[in-house]
Design a protein around this motif. Structure first.
Motif, PDB file in Angstrom:
ATOM      1  N   ILE A  14     -31.765 -10.477   2.079  1.00 44.85           N
ATOM      2  CA  ILE A  14     -31.372  -9.172   2.604  1.00 44.85           C
ATOM      3  C   ILE A  14     -30.047  -8.759   1.981  1.00 44.85           C
ATOM      4  O   ILE A  14     -29.153  -9.594   1.802  1.00 44.85           O
ATOM      5  N   ASN A  15     -29.950  -7.484   1.618  1.00 46.62           N
ATOM      6  CA  ASN A  15     -28.671  -6.908   1.227  1.00 46.62           C
ATOM      7  C   ASN A  15     -28.322  -5.829   2.242  1.00 46.62           C
ATOM      8  O   ASN A  15     -28.788  -4.697   2.135  1.00 46.62           O
ATOM      9  N   PRO A  16     -27.528  -6.184   3.273  1.00 47.61           N
ATOM     10  CA  PRO A  16     -27.137  -5.185   4.269  1.00 47.61           C
ATOM     11  C   PRO A  16     -26.215  -4.136   3.659  1.00 47.61           C
ATOM     12  O   PRO A  16     -25.602  -4.356   2.607  1.00 47.61           O
ATOM     13  N   HIS A  17     -26.095  -3.012   4.321  1.00 47.39           N
ATOM     14  CA  HIS A  17     -25.223  -1.915   3.883  1.00 47.39           C
ATOM     15  C   HIS A  17     -25.596  -1.427   2.484  1.00 47.39           C
ATOM     16  O   HIS A  17     -24.728  -1.032   1.706  1.00 47.39           O
ATOM     17  N   TYR A  18     -26.889  -1.478   2.164  1.00 46.73           N
ATOM     18  CA  TYR A  18     -27.287  -1.114   0.802  1.00 46.73           C
ATOM     19  C   TYR A  18     -26.860   0.320   0.483  1.00 46.73           C
ATOM     20  O   TYR A  18     -27.090   1.246   1.262  1.00 46.73           O
ATOM     21  N   LEU A  19     -26.248   0.495  -0.690  1.00 45.96           N
ATOM     22  CA  LEU A  19     -25.762   1.802  -1.141  1.00 45.96           C
ATOM     23  C   LEU A  19     -26.464   2.205  -2.428  1.00 45.96           C
ATOM     24  O   LEU A  19     -26.566   1.414  -3.372  1.00 45.96           O
ATOM     25  N   ASP A  20     -26.926   3.435  -2.456  1.00 44.06           N
ATOM     26  CA  ASP A  20     -27.508   3.980  -3.683  1.00 44.06           C
ATOM     27  C   ASP A  20     -26.395   4.417  -4.626  1.00 44.06           C
ATOM     28  O   ASP A  20     -25.298   4.789  -4.179  1.00 44.06           O
ATOM     29  N   PRO A  21     -26.651   4.384  -5.927  1.00 38.37           N
ATOM     30  CA  PRO A  21     -25.660   4.922  -6.867  1.00 38.37           C
ATOM     31  C   PRO A  21     -25.358   6.385  -6.555  1.00 38.37           C
ATOM     32  O   PRO A  21     -26.252   7.142  -6.182  1.00 38.37           O
ATOM     33  N   ILE A  22     -24.103   6.773  -6.661  1.00 44.04           N
ATOM     34  CA  ILE A  22     -23.694   8.151  -6.376  1.00 44.04           C
ATOM     35  C   ILE A  22     -23.624   8.931  -7.690  1.00 44.04           C
ATOM     36  O   ILE A  22     -22.854   8.572  -8.590  1.00 44.04           O
ATOM     37  N   GLU A  23     -24.444   9.950  -7.800  1.00 45.71           N
ATOM     38  CA  GLU A  23     -24.489  10.741  -9.029  1.00 45.71           C
ATOM     39  C   GLU A  23     -23.127  11.376  -9.298  1.00 45.71           C
ATOM     40  O   GLU A  23     -22.521  11.989  -8.410  1.00 45.71           O
ATOM     41  N   GLY A  24     -22.625  11.198 -10.499  1.00 40.57           N
ATOM     42  CA  GLY A  24     -21.352  11.777 -10.890  1.00 40.57           C
ATOM     43  C   GLY A  24     -20.142  10.960 -10.488  1.00 40.57           C
ATOM     44  O   GLY A  24     -18.998  11.352 -10.749  1.00 40.57           O
ATOM     45  N   SER A  25     -20.382   9.806  -9.845  1.00 38.97           N
ATOM     46  CA  SER A  25     -19.258   8.970  -9.420  1.00 38.97           C
ATOM     47  C   SER A  25     -18.499   8.427 -10.634  1.00 38.97           C
ATOM     48  O   SER A  25     -19.096   8.081 -11.659  1.00 38.97           O
TER      49      SER A  25
END
Length: 235
Positions: free
Chosen positions: A156-167
């Protein structure tokens, strides 16, 4: 029969601790008056007492009493006699190190497998997988093993975050880190977004909550699954 909730987080943005899960938690612990809380992960280095008191305030809303494992002389016995167990978030390395140090890993696995209701959030959810190797935490201590409880047949990877476009962030994304993991390991990984959780009832493993989850399987392109999808057959 296993009866488990594996939640990405305890607190949603601008929410109160466990607020979004209270109905589910009340049902999980419906036959329990006192829940054993394991505060070993210590988010931000908070004391075991302060962490337990914070959780106690939340559980009082559903008329449940919280007792911290650190108040018992024998942690193994506390787990063995518990009617319900909650393992909170914080640093997974610290949590796992303390579980091994107190010889609690095997007894925890045993009682949950036989049906004692279990709630895990963040670090407490991470340890439900095959290993803790997909944690987001810094390795500030060195546990004897990365092997964890294996209540589900994946990591499990908790707190999964998607890449933020333009970051402009130049560091690795969560997806990149999990791809690195799969260069050395073959078990699937579930990227569990905030507000989502996994419900285990006996042999049934189901994604619940607000969002899709991202699934990473060895030598396969990552893909999305919808809430209410069963996860039993991941390989």
């Amino acid at each position: 029969m296993k009866n488990i909730i594996i939640a990405s987080t305890s607190t949603l943005y601008n929410g109160k601790p466990l607020e979004y899960l209270l109905n589910e938690i009340e049902h999980l612990f419906k036959d329990v008056s006192e829940v054993l809380f394991i505060p070993y992960a210590r988010p931000g280095g908070i004391s075991h007492d302060d962490y337990t008191n914070k959780i106690s305030d939340v559980f009082s809303k559903i008329n449940k009493t919280i007792k911290g494992i650190h108040t018992f002389k024998n942690p193994r016995q506390a787990i063995q006699e518990a009617k319900g167990i909650y393992v909170g978030g914080g640093n997974t390395f610290v949590l796992v190190n303390n579980l091994y140090k107190n010889d609690c890993i095997n007894i925890l696995k045993e009682v949950i497998t036989r049906g004692i209701p279990y709630l895990g959030t963040s670090a407490g959810s991470n340890i439900c997988g095959l290993s803790m190797s997909t944690t987001n935490d810094m390795p500030i201590v060195y546990p004897p093993s990365f092997k964890t409880l294996g209540f589900v047949p994946f990591n499990i990877n908790p707190h999964y975050l998607d890449p933020i476009e333009g970051s402009k962030h130049m560091g690795e994304t969560r997806e990149t880190r999990i791809q690195e993991f799969h260069k050395f390991n073959t078990q699937p990984v579930i990227g569990l977004r905030e507000g989502s959780y996994i419900k285990v009832s006996g042999e049934s493993i189901q994604l619940k909550g607000e969002h899709q989850a991202r699934v990473f399987e060895y030598d396969t392109e990552p893909y999305e699954i919808e809430t209410n999808t069963y996860l039993n057959e991941l390989k």
